[in-house]
Design a protein around this motif. Structure first.
Motif, short mmCIF file in Angstrom:
data_model
loop_
_atom_site.label_atom_id
_atom_site.label_comp_id
_atom_site.label_asym_id
_atom_site.label_seq_id
_atom_site.Cartn_x
_atom_site.Cartn_y
_atom_site.Cartn_z
N GLU A 103 -0.13 -52.15 19.11
CA GLU A 103 -0.69 -50.89 18.61
C GLU A 103 0.00 -49.65 19.17
OE1 GLU A 103 -4.98 -51.02 18.07
OE2 GLU A 103 -4.70 -52.58 16.56
N TRP A 104 1.30 -49.75 19.34
CA TRP A 104 2.12 -48.55 19.51
C TRP A 104 2.49 -48.07 18.11
CZ3 TRP A 104 5.97 -47.62 23.90
CH2 TRP A 104 5.47 -48.11 25.11
N PRO A 164 -7.41 -47.82 20.16
CA PRO A 164 -6.23 -47.26 20.83
C PRO A 164 -6.31 -45.74 20.77
CG PRO A 164 -5.66 -48.06 18.66
CD PRO A 164 -7.08 -48.48 18.89
N PRO A 165 -5.60 -45.02 21.64
CA PRO A 165 -5.62 -43.55 21.58
C PRO A 165 -5.27 -43.07 20.17
CG PRO A 165 -4.55 -44.28 23.60
CD PRO A 165 -4.79 -45.51 22.77
N SER A 166 -6.21 -42.37 19.57
CA SER A 166 -6.07 -42.00 18.16
C SER A 166 -6.67 -40.64 17.92
CB SER A 166 -6.86 -42.98 17.27
OG SER A 166 -6.57 -44.31 17.55
N GLY A 167 -6.29 -40.04 16.82
CA GLY A 167 -7.00 -38.86 16.35
C GLY A 167 -8.32 -39.28 15.72
N THR A 216 -1.96 -42.18 18.25
CA THR A 216 -1.11 -41.11 18.74
C THR A 216 0.07 -41.68 19.54
OG1 THR A 216 -2.78 -40.90 20.48
CG2 THR A 216 -2.85 -39.28 18.73
N ASP A 217 1.05 -40.83 19.82
CA ASP A 217 2.28 -41.28 20.49
C ASP A 217 1.96 -41.85 21.87
OD1 ASP A 217 3.64 -40.39 18.30
OD2 ASP A 217 4.45 -38.58 19.27
N THR A 218 2.67 -42.90 22.23
CA THR A 218 2.50 -43.49 23.55
C THR A 218 3.13 -42.60 24.62
OG1 THR A 218 2.69 -45.66 22.56
CG2 THR A 218 2.93 -45.55 24.94
N GLN A 273 7.84 -57.29 19.51
CA GLN A 273 6.82 -57.60 18.52
C GLN A 273 6.03 -56.34 18.24
OE1 GLN A 273 4.33 -61.19 19.05
NE2 GLN A 273 2.59 -59.96 18.37
N VAL A 274 5.85 -56.03 16.96
CA VAL A 274 5.07 -54.85 16.58
C VAL A 274 3.82 -55.30 15.84
CG1 VAL A 274 7.12 -53.38 16.51
CG2 VAL A 274 6.29 -54.45 14.39
N SER A 275 2.87 -54.37 15.71
CA SER A 275 1.57 -54.74 15.16
C SER A 275 1.59 -54.89 13.64
CB SER A 275 0.53 -53.71 15.60
OG SER A 275 0.24 -53.91 16.97
#
Ligand code: LM2
Ligand code: CA
Length: 477
Positions: A19-20, A348-351, A357-359, A42-44
């Motif tokens: 979740e990046w 995850p950190p989100s709006g 949002t950016d890591t 590996q990406v989400s």
């Protein structure tokens, strides 16, 4: 970068940036993953998914939990992680940095709830984006014979394959239209430069349908067969075991390995300091799937929450376990990094809109295990020792262990709460070596402490509490 030495041709270390968002993965490929020697990331799950507009039934309290992405609604590539253009740019950037991209692919099911998504796809239960209609799914009273239509017995072959996993609409993956639709999606990703997949809920698809789907996949842009890692939790009988899936893909996930790692490092539930000496027999010798058929890790997004594995809250113990996995060489090792959480549903950190949002690795909201110097040093170690066998094992019967990888490298790991000093047999030629767990060897100099190996291959080494000392022939200064 470093050329991986593994004979498999599909080396080597993978990061799992769960979740990046795509822009953050791209910059991490350039800034950290490529330079540190990671061969893959590996990406989400990138397909459009459920975007909740109200809380669920009261058992959850977060509007946009991390698990929204496991409820796809179409195969359009607009998601919480970014747009299709950002996804493609990320793949290009990572590949240019020498890092191949592996995608988490959900092929067992579609969402079981909602009507709103991140990408604006219109959908309803059993009707998704013009791709599928009700006939493309398994239904209660038809293929699925459980009373609720859900999987009630995880040891029942028919239920596991044909009933719904936590209420998610279960695709009939034996159907030619479903197979073609899934293959078209995965082949689109391969066309964008993706190198393979982590197949979500593979146990619930079954071997025959996985093999049929895999046959439809194109080659990667590098001309290779895509790497396919199947998610199959242990504990099931016979055909439902991970061992029974090793030929249905390139590999299975090391979901029993991470349990053994936790038990060796932590002895849960006792929460002691574990028993690293047991790891002498880690791998096939301890009943795990063959290393060349396993994507191994200390944790993933499920196990860090469900207690099966160590997680970032284990701090130095977690880092030491990552170092062990990279040093020992079981499986294709993967290092997991994601966001900090307090409740299992946490977002995850989100709006407010749920967009991630950016890591920022310097922000405590994110946990960048893959970028920790203790870990990146061992990524280099792993690449430099290649396929060399574990040899010269030594342990104190407790939590201090040491071993060589052929004559290419040597490592000592200490899970005790006190440092230990002793004379070890390293098997390496006489010389001064840079300890890669704390320093980097560059231009004949080491940025941290060194180790002196005598003419007989022995060295007096202090292994710090909850720490490691490691070096390869190439780390001579
Ligand atoms: C997986 N592998 O097989 C993923 O690794 C795992 O993280 C997924 O579960 C699961 N399978 C489905 O892809 C997660 C999460 C669940 C969540 C699902 C779907 O662990 O809690 O279920 O994703 O988002 C949620 C609710 C559940 C509800 C379900 C369907 O927690 O209570 O069931 O959605 O609406 C009624
Ligand atoms: Ca299924």
């Amino acid at each position: 970068g470093i050329t991986p030495l593994k004979a498999s041709g599909r080396s080597d270390v993978m990061a799992n940036l769960f979740e990046w968002n795509w822009n953050s993965v791209a910059s991490e490929c350039t800034r950290v993953l490529g330079p540190a020697g990671y061969a893959g990331v590996q990406v989400s799950q990138p397909a459009d998914s459920l975007r909740r507009t109200a809380l669920g039934d009261g058992s959850d309290t977060v509007l946009h939990p991390w698990w929204e992405i496991y409820q796809p609604v179409s195969y359009e590539l607009t998601s919480r992680m970014g747009t299709e253009a950002e996804f493609r740019a990320m793949v290009r950037t990572c590949r240019a940095a020498g890092v191949k991209v592996y995608v988490d692919a959900v092929v067992n099911h579609m969402t079981g709830q909602g009507s709103v998504s991140y990408g604006g796809t219109e959908y309803s239960h059993f009707a998704y984006d013009g791709l599928y209609d009700a006939a493309d799914f398994h239904h209660r009273g038809e293929e699925c014979s459980s009373s609720t239509g859900g999987i009630e017995d995880f040891n029942n072959l028919r239920q596991v394959r044909y009933c719904e996993l936590v209420g998610l609409a279960d695709l009939d993956t034996s159907d030619p239209h479903v197979r073609d639709t899934l293959a078209a999606y995965l082949n689109k990703l391969l066309g964008y430069g993706v190198s393979g997949f982590r197949v979500d809920a593979a146990k619930h698809v079954g071997q025959d349908d996985l093999i049929a789907l895999r046959k439809k996949l194109h080659r990667t842009v590098d001309g290779d067969r895509p790497y396919v890692a199947l998610e199959v939790f242990g504990g099931g009988p016979g055909s439902l075991s991970p061992q029974a899936f090793t030929e249905a893909g390139s590999a299975v996930l090391g979901l029993d390995a991470d349990i053994q790692i936790k038990n060796a490092f932590k002895s849960y539930p006792a929460d002691g300091t574990g028993s690293l000496a047991t790891l002498r027999d880690f791998g096939e010798g301890s009943g795990l799937t063959p290393g060349d058929k396993t994507l191994s890790f200390v944790q993933n997004h499920d196990t860090e929450r469900n207690g099966d594995s160590l997680n970032y809250k284990d701090g130095a113990t977690n880092l030491l376990a990552q170092q062990f996995l990279l040093a020992y060489g079981y499986g294709t090792p993967q290092v997991y990094s994601s966001f900090a959480w307090e409740t299992t549903d946490a977002s995850p950190p989100s709006g407010k809109d749920g967009l991630i949002t950016d890591t920022d690795c310097s922000d405590a909201a994110w946990v960048c295990v893959h970028a920790d110097a203790a870990v990146t040093g061992m990524v280099g170690f792993h690449n430099r020792v290649g396929d060399a066998a574990v040899r010269n094992w030594w342990d104190d019967g407790g939590n201090l262990i040491a071993f060589g990888r052929g004559r290419a490298g040597w490592v000592a790991l200490n899970n005790d709460r006190a440092a230990h000093t002793r004379t070890f047999s390293t098997g390496l030629p006489a010389g001064t070596y840079c300890n890669v767990t704390t320093g980097v060897a560059r231009g004949g100099r080491c940025s941290g402490p060194t180790v002196r190996v005598a003419g007989d291959g022995t060295a007096e080494v202090t292994v710090p509490a909850k720490g490691a000392v490691a070096f390869t022939r190439a780390d001579r200064v």
